[in-house]
Design a protein around this motif. Structure first.
Motif, PDB file in Angstrom:
ATOM      1  N   ILE A  98       0.841  -1.195   0.000  1.00  0.00           N
ATOM      2  CA  ILE A  98       0.000   0.000   0.000  1.00  0.00           C
ATOM      3  C   ILE A  98       0.876   1.246   0.000  1.00  0.00           C
ATOM      4  CG2 ILE A  98      -0.210  -0.032   2.528  1.00  0.00           C
ATOM      5  CD1 ILE A  98      -3.127   0.922   2.129  1.00  0.00           C
ATOM      6  N   SER A 100       0.557   5.745  -0.239  1.00  0.00           N
ATOM      7  CA  SER A 100      -0.296   6.925  -0.205  1.00  0.00           C
ATOM      8  C   SER A 100       0.552   8.125   0.183  1.00  0.00           C
ATOM      9  CB  SER A 100      -1.406   6.721   0.825  1.00  0.00           C
ATOM     10  OG  SER A 100      -2.138   7.923   1.011  1.00  0.00           O
ATOM     11  N   LYS A 158      -9.927   4.718  -0.422  1.00  0.00           N
ATOM     12  CA  LYS A 158      -9.221   4.131  -1.561  1.00  0.00           C
ATOM     13  C   LYS A 158      -8.737   5.196  -2.533  1.00  0.00           C
ATOM     14  CE  LYS A 158     -11.107  -0.505  -1.410  1.00  0.00           C
ATOM     15  NZ  LYS A 158     -11.946  -1.517  -2.094  1.00  0.00           N
ATOM     16  N   LEU A 161      -5.067   6.439  -2.136  1.00  0.00           N
ATOM     17  CA  LEU A 161      -3.968   5.503  -2.369  1.00  0.00           C
ATOM     18  C   LEU A 161      -3.394   5.666  -3.771  1.00  0.00           C
ATOM     19  CD1 LEU A 161      -5.701   2.314  -0.920  1.00  0.00           C
ATOM     20  CD2 LEU A 161      -4.248   3.959   0.289  1.00  0.00           C
ATOM     21  N   PHE A 164      -2.192  -0.062  -4.254  1.00  0.00           N
ATOM     22  CA  PHE A 164      -2.955  -0.998  -3.439  1.00  0.00           C
ATOM     23  C   PHE A 164      -3.055  -2.289  -4.242  1.00  0.00           C
ATOM     24  CE2 PHE A 164      -6.992  -2.848  -1.834  1.00  0.00           C
ATOM     25  CZ  PHE A 164      -6.603  -3.016  -0.520  1.00  0.00           C
TER      26      PHE A 164
END
Length: 171
Positions: A98, A100, A158, A161, A164
Motif C-alpha cells: 500500500i 499513499s 481508496k 492511495l 494498493f
C-alpha cells in the motif's frame, strides 16, 4: 476504556499534518496507546487535502470542513480502539502493498519520490467500496519521509492511495 492507572495504559490523541510534494497538506488524526513495552497507533486519514493557498488563508468554509472531518475521524478512532480492545481488528491473513501521500508525502532524503515508496506486506484487516483498514509495520522513530508514519493501523479512503495490490508472497 483506559483508566488513569499505569497498568491500564495511556492514550495520547494528536494529529499529523504533512506538507506534501504535490503542494497539498494532508491531515491524519491519531490515537496512540502505550502500556508497559507495547505501543499501538491508530490513524484515520481525513478525506480532504488542502492546497497551499487554502491552507494559509483559512476561510470559515474550510474551518467547517476541517471541524466536521475531525469530529467524524474522532468517532472512527474511538471505534477502532474499542474494536481493538475486544480483539476485533484481525485480518484473515491477506497481505497488501500500500502507498499513499498520506503515509509518505515528501521525497526521502530529498531524492526518492513518495509515489514509489510503499508499505510492503501490510495486514489487510478489512475493506469496503470506499475504505481500507490496514496494519502496517514500521519504525515510528524514523522521519515521515522515510516511512515513520507507516507504523500502526490506518483507515484510508481508496482514492487516497497510489498503490494498493496483493503483496507478493516470498518463498
Amino acid at each position: 476504556m483506559l483508566s488513569e492507572t499505569p497498568a491500564a495504559g495511556r492514550l495520547q490523541p494528536y494529529a499529523f499534518l504533512q506538507a506534501c510534494v504535490d503542494d497539498r497538506y494532508r491531515i491524519a488524526l491519531v490515537h496512540q496507546l502505550s502500556q508497559r513495552d507495547w505501543t499501538g497507533r491508530y490513524m484515520v486519514h481525513l478525506p480532504t487535502s488542502y492546497d497551499t493557498d487554502s491552507f494559509h488563508r483559512v476561510t470559515p468554509a474550510i474551518l467547517q470542513v476541517m471541524q466536521t472531518e475531525m469530529r467524524d475521524a474522532s468517532r472512527e478512532l474511538r471505534a477502532l480502539v474499542e474494536r481493538e480492545s475486544r480483539g476485533e481488528l484481525r485480518g484473515r491473513g491477506e497481505r497488501v502493498d500500500i502507498g499513499s501521500l498520506h503515509l509518505v508525502g515528501n521525497r526521502t532524503a530529498g531524492l526518492v519520490s513518495p509515489m514509489i515508496v510503499i508499505a510492503r506486506s501490510a495486514e489487510l484487516i478489512e475493506q469496503d467500496e470506499q475504505h481500507v483498514l490496514v496494519r502496517v509495520d514500521g519504525d515510528p522513530s524514523q522521519p515521515a519521509a522515510a516511512g515513520g508514519l507507516f507504523f500502526g493501523v490506518h483507515r484510508l479512503r481508496k482514492d487516497q492511495l497510489h498503490t494498493f495490490r496483493p503483496a507478493k508472497v516470498s518463498t
